[in-house]
Design a protein around this motif. Sequence first.
Motif, PDB file in Angstrom:
ATOM      1  N   ALA A   1       0.862  -1.187  -0.336  1.00  9.91           N
ATOM      2  CA  ALA A   1       0.197  -0.035  -0.536  1.00  9.91           C
ATOM      3  C   ALA A   1       1.264   1.328   0.267  1.00  9.91           C
ATOM      4  N   LYS A   2       2.119   0.734   0.334  1.00 16.08           N
ATOM      5  CA  LYS A   2       3.154   2.227   1.010  1.00 16.08           C
ATOM      6  C   LYS A   2       3.269   2.187  -0.574  1.00 16.08           C
ATOM      7  N   LEU A   3       4.037   1.651  -1.143  1.00 18.76           N
ATOM      8  CA  LEU A   3       4.854   1.138  -2.225  1.00 18.76           C
ATOM      9  C   LEU A   3       4.048   2.277  -3.426  1.00 18.76           C
ATOM     10  N   LEU A   4       2.777   1.897  -3.863  1.00 16.93           N
ATOM     11  CA  LEU A   4       1.691   2.400  -4.193  1.00 16.93           C
ATOM     12  C   LEU A   4       0.837   3.445  -4.184  1.00 16.93           C
ATOM     13  N   GLY A   5       0.757   3.786  -2.699  1.00 15.85           N
ATOM     14  CA  GLY A   5       0.909   5.963  -2.870  1.00 15.85           C
ATOM     15  C   GLY A   5       2.447   6.457  -2.522  1.00 15.85           C
ATOM     16  N   THR A   6       3.576   5.573  -3.334  1.00 17.24           N
ATOM     17  CA  THR A   6       4.642   5.798  -3.764  1.00 17.24           C
ATOM     18  C   THR A   6       4.410   6.888  -5.021  1.00 17.24           C
ATOM     19  N   LEU A   7       3.946   5.517  -5.497  1.00 16.67           N
ATOM     20  CA  LEU A   7       4.138   5.510  -7.620  1.00 16.67           C
ATOM     21  C   LEU A   7       2.786   6.914  -8.038  1.00 16.67           C
ATOM     22  N   THR A   8       1.756   6.866  -7.247  1.00 19.18           N
ATOM     23  CA  THR A   8       0.930   8.056  -7.368  1.00 19.18           C
ATOM     24  C   THR A   8       1.532   9.415  -6.566  1.00 19.18           C
ATOM     25  N   HIS A   9       2.442   9.177  -5.640  1.00 19.63           N
ATOM     26  CA  HIS A   9       2.269  10.908  -5.291  1.00 19.63           C
ATOM     27  C   HIS A   9       4.372  10.988  -6.422  1.00 19.63           C
ATOM     28  N   THR A  10       5.011   9.876  -6.765  1.00 20.23           N
ATOM     29  CA  THR A  10       5.808  11.049  -6.853  1.00 20.23           C
ATOM     30  C   THR A  10       5.608  10.925  -9.029  1.00 20.23           C
ATOM     31  N   LEU A  11       4.932  10.506  -9.046  1.00 20.51           N
ATOM     32  CA  LEU A  11       4.659  10.916 -10.727  1.00 20.51           C
ATOM     33  C   LEU A  11       4.877  12.219 -11.256  1.00 20.51           C
ATOM     34  N   GLY A  12       4.491  12.560 -11.812  1.00 22.16           N
ATOM     35  CA  GLY A  12       3.744  14.251 -12.515  1.00 22.16           C
ATOM     36  C   GLY A  12       2.494  14.113 -12.979  1.00 22.16           C
ATOM     37  N   GLY A  13       1.941  14.852 -12.993  1.00 22.45           N
ATOM     38  CA  GLY A  13       0.337  14.938 -12.289  1.00 22.45           C
ATOM     39  C   GLY A  13       0.095  15.248 -10.939  1.00 22.45           C
ATOM     40  N   THR A  14      -1.401  15.130 -11.056  1.00 24.03           N
ATOM     41  CA  THR A  14      -1.876  15.317  -9.632  1.00 24.03           C
ATOM     42  C   THR A  14      -2.607  14.466  -9.000  1.00 24.03           C
TER      43      THR A  14
END
Length: 581
Positions: free
Chosen positions: A348-361
Amino acid sequence: MSGVTDDERAWWKEAVVYQVYPKSFADSDGDGVGDLGGVIDRVDYIDELGVDAVWLNPVYESPQADNGYDIADYRAIDDAYGDMEDWERLRDELHERDVRLIMDLVVNHTSDEHEWFRKSRREDGEYADYYHWVEGEPDELPNDWESVFGGSAWSWDDEREAWYLHLFDEKQPDLNWANPDVREAVYDMMEWWLGKGIDGFRMDVINMISKAEDYPDGGPDSDGAEHFMNGPRVHEYVGEMVEEVLDDESVLAVGETPGVSVDDAREYVSEDGDGLSMLFQFEHVTFDHGEHKFDADDPDLVEFKEILAKWQEGLADDGWNSLYLNNHDQPRMVSRFGSDGEYRRKSAKLLGTLTHTLGGTPFVYQGEEIGMTNAPFETREALRDVEVRNYVASAVDDAEGHADAYEDVREAVEAMSRDNARTPMQWTDEAHAGFTDGDPWIDANPNYAEVNVSRARDDPDSVLHYYRDLVALRERDLLVYGDFELLAPDDPDLFAYTRTLAGGDDESTERALVVLNFDDEPTTFEVPADVTVDGLELALANDDAPAVPGRALDLGPWEARVYLTPDPEAQAPDSAIDTER
């Protein structure tokens, strides 16, 4: 300071948005249905996450055939959720905390109980052509278009003695956007809501509002979507909407657009396009589907990376991405893309890391921040969503009703049903997860004793505390505006990439290295020779990790690491955009 110009900035680019599905968020009156009072009671919780805006799923007056996406009155609050005074109080409570409020805009269709449709079926004056009607015989369908929820997209109306179009449930007739009176009525309603102080709209299936006016049949093996997804006049309509109502860069306008390509997306969001802020595209959450969503394979990471990289690069210079892996229409991300057993918290932390460190909102769906999972649905009677109930009914019919027919499809239901996202928010280990004092409209996931907000608050290593750190990390311009480059695209277990942001005058370039292990087994990432690791420091990780990266990174199962160059501004505010309301 960074090399980002004031013209490039917008509050919604630098924001994290929290999605609230009110029916399942919190119940304040004990009737088993979440309501606005429940959201108000939890505003401090939302604020503590550090998010910048709330997207509120529909609370309009509705018979609830599709959980509020069948609207009977756009300017009234449904009694199940409260009243307009409750909504205004929620707006004020959020705004007092500098949290913006985004409302759902559902204007591809209404409820068949909307006054417009009632008048249209009576052929009452100007309302006669507010919807798509086709004269004919009750046993001869106008064409072969199929509803998203299964079956024909046409229903016969005995009162008008004609067919009407509904791309979703039969109680959701499609508005006729070719009629300028319809468009004017919609724009007037949108202006009314903006006048009440909202900060933007999430636009439900906005790319489906234009239909081929002669209603041709679909092509071979087609449900007709080529005639109503990105239809012939859609950009005329969306562009007109922006010009008439949304021509204010401070208003967030995010369009839900199933079936769009990157090229399609540019027409909606590019500088020379229609003027929407961003889109919800579906390619990364549908690529594993077979003939339909309930026929899905395990997601392939290589293909997943390829899709996300394509969108990162495709809208980098002309547009903006939204970032999400689950919402009210998608299963829980940790069950679908992660590992919801032994490695639930880490994945869950890993997936959150993905969505918060890519470009976009980034868009965070309620419960994602505590690692909520898909639920077991032991019987078909436990299901609530119209889409999955239709699917199960069809499967049982195909099986000629034999006793084990539901068991034949149960695995698919539990993997992909929208009900997975709609089980109650898990607040405590008390009855019904602390969601209600009554009988909930849908059962809570039985794992609420372990997975809940109360427990997460008390655990410094919880998913919740990690999400707060992720949201804070997004304050770096580097992670908002930096360039994206995918590393090791063919690695079946690792998702690794860099973010790079050139500095302004006399400033050095800022860099980030993100490495994610999507596997239950340890692995090693050999950092490519052309990627600089000197000067990078560990900013966030979901496990013990070296403070600085070497050339070879040994990662444990579902381990996530974010390495950054030190912040040259030390978080000093120097932005021309309005970060407060």
